[in-house]
Design an enzyme around this catalytic site. Structure first.
Site, mmCIF file in Angstrom:
data_model
loop_
_atom_site.group_PDB
_atom_site.id
_atom_site.type_symbol
_atom_site.label_atom_id
_atom_site.label_comp_id
_atom_site.label_asym_id
_atom_site.label_seq_id
_atom_site.Cartn_x
_atom_site.Cartn_y
_atom_site.Cartn_z
ATOM 1 N N ASP A 77 0.813 -1.213 0.000
ATOM 2 C CA ASP A 77 0.000 0.000 0.000
ATOM 3 C C ASP A 77 0.849 1.266 0.000
ATOM 4 O OD1 ASP A 77 0.954 -0.390 2.589
ATOM 5 O OD2 ASP A 77 -1.010 -0.635 3.493
ATOM 6 N N ASN A 114 -7.626 -2.410 14.217
ATOM 7 C CA ASN A 114 -9.017 -2.766 13.913
ATOM 8 C C ASN A 114 -9.097 -4.009 13.022
ATOM 9 O OD1 ASN A 114 -8.164 -1.825 11.445
ATOM 10 N ND2 ASN A 114 -9.559 -0.080 11.356
ATOM 11 N N HIS A 171 -7.273 -4.536 10.234
ATOM 12 C CA HIS A 171 -7.016 -4.358 8.806
ATOM 13 C C HIS A 171 -5.704 -5.002 8.385
ATOM 14 C CE1 HIS A 171 -4.987 -0.164 9.510
ATOM 15 N NE2 HIS A 171 -4.037 -0.992 9.134
#
Ligand code: GLP
Length: 243
Positions: free
Chosen positions: A62, A128, A130
Site C-alpha cells: 500500500d 481494527n 485491517h
C-alpha cells in the site's frame, strides 16, 4: 494457521527472517512486503544477512495517496530506508501515491500482481484488524483499490506525522483478493494494542468486520506474535512458543 509466540520483536525478526530464507531456498521469486513498525526487525535481519534478492521482485501492499516517494512518511521512502537501499531487489513496486489517474494506477498494480504471482506475502495488522489498508467492511474478493482511511487508522498512524491533520485521508491498497492468492502468508503483530485483533482473527468468525479473519480460509499462514499480542487467544493449544 500456525501461531508462533516469541519473546519480543527481536526474536520475531529472527523467526520472520528464517521464513524469508526458507522461501528463497524454495525458489520464491516474488515477495509481497509491508510497512509499519512491525516488520522492521525482520528487515533488519534481512539487511544484516547475506541473502541475495537482486534477481527477485517485491510488491508492496500500500501507499498513502498524495505523498511523493520522497516524502519521509511515504511507504516508498520507508521501504528504501529500511530495506531496499541496503538489500536491493531486481524490481521493487510500491503504488504511486501521486498518480493523477487513480483508476489507471489500481489497474496497473493489479496487472503487476497478475504478472508476478506472490510467493510470500508479509503482513502487519491494524488495531481494527485491517491488513494492508483493507479496512473493516472491505469485500474479501476486492483487488487494488483506493481507500478512505478510518478515524482509528488515522489516529493510530498520527504518531508518525507532525499532527493528526497531516495524516493522509486516503491510500491505495492491494486488495484482500490478491493477498489471499499469495502462496504463503506471514502475519506479524506485537503489543497489547493488537491482542484484540489477533484473537478475533484467529478465533472469531470469518467476517469482513475483521479483515484479517479471512486468513482462516488460507492454507499456509504463519503468525508471529509476542506475549502481549497473543494474550487474548483463548485456546492456548493453538500456539507454539519459542523461548
Ligand atoms: C498501517 C499499514 C498496515 C500496517 C499497520 C500496522 O495502517 N497500512 O500495513 O500493518 O499500519 O502498523 P504497525 O506495524 O506500525 O503497528
Amino acid at each position: 494457521m500456525k501461531i508462533i509466540e516469541v519473546q519480543d520483536e527481536q526474536a520475531g525478526g529472527k523467526v520472520g527472517f528464517d521464513i524469508f530464507k526458507e522461501a528463497l531456498a524454495n525458489d520464491a521469486q516474488v515477495f509481497g512486503l509491508a510497512t509499519g513498525s512491525t516488520p522492521i526487525s525482520i528487515y533488519n535481519e534481512l539487511t544484516a544477512s547475506d541473502l541475495d534478492f537482486s534477481d527477485k521482485i517485491s510488491i508492496n501492499l500500500d501507499e498513502y495517496q498524495g505523498l511523493a516517494g520522497t516524502h519521509d512518511q511515504s511507504y516508498r521512502y520507508f521501504m528504501d530506508e529500511h530495506l531496499f537501499n541496503q538489500k536491493p531487489f531486481k524490481e521493487s513496486y510500491v503504488p504511486n501515491g501521486l498518480a493523477e489517474d487513480m483508476d489507471a494506477e489500481t489497474t496497473r498494480y493489479d496487472r503487476l500482481i497478475a504478472d508476478h504471482p506472490l510467493d510470500l506475502q508479509l503482513l502487519g495488522l491494524g488495531q481494527n484488524g485491517h491488513i494492508g489498508f483493507n479496512e473493516p467492511g472491505t469485500p474479501f474478493d476486492i483487488q487494488t483499490h483506493v481507500v478512505d482511511l478510518t478515524p482509528s487508522t488515522i489516529a493510530a498512524n498520527a504518531r508518525f506525522f507532525a499532527s493528526e491533520d497531516d495524516v493522509p485521508r486516503r491510500a491505495i491498497s492491494m486488495g484482500i483478493g490478491s493477498i489471499m492468492k499469495s502462496k504463503k502468508i506471514l502475519l506479524v503483530a506485537y503489543g497489547e494494542n493488537k491482542a484484540q485483533a489477533i484473537a478475533a482473527m484467529v478465533e472469531g468468525p470469518v467476517t469482513t468486520d475483521v479483515p484479517a479473519s479471512v486468513l482462516q480460509n488460507h492454507d499456509d499462514v504463519t503468525i508471529i506474535v509476542d506475549h502481549s499480542a497473543a494474550s487474548k487467544i483463548k485456546n492456548r493449544d493453538l500456539i507454539t512458543t519459542i523461548a
